[in-house]
Design an enzyme around this catalytic site. Structure first.
Site: not given
Ligand code: 13P
Length: 260
Positions: A95, A11, A97, A213, A9, A173, A167
């Protein structure tokens, strides 16, 4: 036996040149990998470029979100029909976010899941609790509720096509990893929820991933569990070397899995 899958992903990151470079390298690498599925979800503006690069490879390409309607006056949105039209195969939905910054609700995510299934796209349905919920000991019930709300009125033959990604928001992150043991507990609970709602046959088929992460130096702690079928990778998926190391971990784990 469920086939493991690693999903990148990206993003809102990368650019055209880097996306192409990554795509060509990953396409080459993927020729050697058959035991694990691989998917890349770039920003939508690079989607078609990557679909074209991964044509005739086993790498899936998808989007990070879409609207549930097929077309119309919805400025700024893309539809399942469009994703399908360019031969992308997969879509990340719900997600954290999207839930947090764009106020997506369980109800909307449910509509999006149904729209993806109707158009034969593989939905990657994301769930996960925030830190406060985890600290109150309420993560299992929070996640169970998200799963059940998202799957409302979805029948078993559709449900088994869905990939679920657990997640925990506090691990996204932040560099703070949810331990393999803790992730496995929630993932087992999700599988149990699927079994209760549908059947053992469905719960045996649904792939459930961990995300948050993930790095090449921590993921072996997660992928060793039988119930963890792969990973949804953010930051580490932007670096070709790191992402392929993570895929290698999943590809090489087969004889040492732990059924805890
Ligand atoms: P990170 O691997 O950067 O923590 O992000 C995880 C994530 O949100 C994948 O969709």
């Amino acid at each position: 036996m469920r086939k493991k899958i690693l999903i990148a992903n990206w993003k809102m990151n990368s650019n055209l040149t880097d996306s192409q470079d990554f795509g060509f390298k990953l396409k080459n690498y993927s020729k050697e990998i058959s035991s694990v599925d691989i998917a890349v979800c770039p920003p939508d503006v690079y989607l078609l470029t990557l679909v074209n690069i991964f044509k005739e490879s086993n790498v899936l390409v998808g989007t990070q979100n879409m609207y549930h309607k097929e077309e119309g006056a919805f400025t700024g949105e893309i539809s399942p029909k469009m994703v399908k039209d360019i031969n992308a195969q997969i879509v990340i939905l719900g997600h954290s976010e999207r839930r947090q910054y764009f106020k997506e609700t369980d109800g909307e995510i449910n509509l999006k899941l149904k729209a993806a299934l109707k158009h034969n796209l593989i939905p990657v349905f994301c769930v996960g609790e925030d830190l406060e919920t985890r600290e109150k000991g309420k993560a299992p019930e929070w996640v169970k509720n998200q799963v059940l709300e998202g799957l409302k009125d979805i029948n078993s033959s559709d449900a088994e096509k869905i990939i679920i990604a657990y997640e925990p928001i506090w691990a996204i992150g932040t560099g703070k990893i949810c331990s393999g043991e803790d992730a496995n507990k929630i993932i087992k609970m999700i599988r149990g929820t699927i079994k209760e709602k549908y059947s053992e046959k469905v719960s045996d088929k649904v792939r459930i991933l961990y995300g948050g992460s993930i790095k090449s130096d921590n993921f072996s702690e997660h992928i060793k569990y039988d119930d963890i079928d792969g990973g949804l990778v953010g930051g580490a998926s932007l670096k070709y070397d790191e992402f392929t190391k993570i895929i290698n971990l999943a590809a090489n784990i087969k004889n040492t899995k732990v059924n805890a």
